[in-house]
Design a protein around this motif. Structure first.
Motif, mmCIF file in Angstrom:
data_model
loop_
_atom_site.group_PDB
_atom_site.id
_atom_site.type_symbol
_atom_site.label_atom_id
_atom_site.label_comp_id
_atom_site.label_asym_id
_atom_site.label_seq_id
_atom_site.Cartn_x
_atom_site.Cartn_y
_atom_site.Cartn_z
ATOM 1 N N GLU A 28 0.803 -1.213 0.000
ATOM 2 C CA GLU A 28 0.000 0.000 0.000
ATOM 3 C C GLU A 28 0.840 1.269 0.000
ATOM 4 O O GLU A 28 0.309 2.358 0.023
ATOM 5 N N LEU A 29 2.125 1.101 0.019
ATOM 6 C CA LEU A 29 2.979 2.278 0.046
ATOM 7 C C LEU A 29 3.401 2.651 -1.370
ATOM 8 O O LEU A 29 3.504 1.802 -2.241
ATOM 9 N N ASP A 30 3.677 3.928 -1.568
ATOM 10 C CA ASP A 30 4.149 4.293 -2.890
ATOM 11 C C ASP A 30 5.628 3.978 -3.051
ATOM 12 O O ASP A 30 6.336 3.675 -2.103
ATOM 13 N N GLY A 31 6.053 4.017 -4.291
ATOM 14 C CA GLY A 31 7.381 3.531 -4.662
ATOM 15 C C GLY A 31 8.527 4.132 -3.878
ATOM 16 O O GLY A 31 9.419 3.406 -3.450
ATOM 17 N N SER A 32 8.502 5.437 -3.655
ATOM 18 C CA SER A 32 9.649 6.049 -2.991
ATOM 19 C C SER A 32 9.754 5.582 -1.542
ATOM 20 O O SER A 32 10.839 5.344 -1.030
ATOM 21 N N LEU A 33 8.614 5.418 -0.909
ATOM 22 C CA LEU A 33 8.609 4.948 0.468
ATOM 23 C C LEU A 33 9.090 3.496 0.543
ATOM 24 O O LEU A 33 9.849 3.124 1.432
ATOM 25 N N CYS A 34 8.658 2.706 -0.409
ATOM 26 C CA CYS A 34 9.120 1.325 -0.478
ATOM 27 C C CYS A 34 10.630 1.272 -0.624
ATOM 28 O O CYS A 34 11.294 0.480 0.030
ATOM 29 N N ARG A 35 11.156 2.134 -1.471
ATOM 30 C CA ARG A 35 12.605 2.140 -1.677
ATOM 31 C C ARG A 35 13.326 2.551 -0.409
ATOM 32 O O ARG A 35 14.382 2.025 -0.086
ATOM 33 N N GLU A 36 12.731 3.498 0.310
ATOM 34 C CA GLU A 36 13.331 3.941 1.557
ATOM 35 C C GLU A 36 13.391 2.782 2.558
ATOM 36 O O GLU A 36 14.394 2.540 3.204
ATOM 37 N N ILE A 37 12.285 2.073 2.652
ATOM 38 C CA ILE A 37 12.225 0.927 3.553
ATOM 39 C C ILE A 37 13.228 -0.131 3.130
ATOM 40 O O ILE A 37 13.980 -0.657 3.946
#
Ligand SMILES: [Zn+2]
Length: 87
Positions: A28-37
């Protein structure tokens, strides 16, 4: 006083990540947040272990009932997260 991080693992980052982990698992997260994680996971063994545990739990849960995560499970996850996030 100097701001000095002894270790590339500030606690608040782990906490923030944990807070979003269930969303991350549900995509449910957008791409940039996923990359951060994902970037954090590469650096932080504690979070990495935690995420793989959560992933497995969620997968088992879905296989069992194809239902959303029950309330008891999400409460247990929060407890686990709180434990892991302790200094
Ligand atoms: Zn971490």
């Amino acid at each position: 006083m100097s701001e000095h991080t002894p270790h590339n693992h500030p606690d608040f980052r782990c906490r923030e990540l944990f807070a979003r982990m269930s969303e991350y698992l549900d995509n449910e997260l957008d791409g940039s947040l996923c990359r951060e994680i994902e970037g954090h996971l590469n650096e932080c063994q504690a979070c990495k272990v935690c995420l793989s545990t959560l992933k497995r739990t969620v997968a088992l849960c879905r296989e069992a009932g194809a239902a959303p995560i029950p309330e008891t499970l999400s409460r247990r996850l929060r407890e686990l997260i709180a434990t892991l996030a302790k200094p």
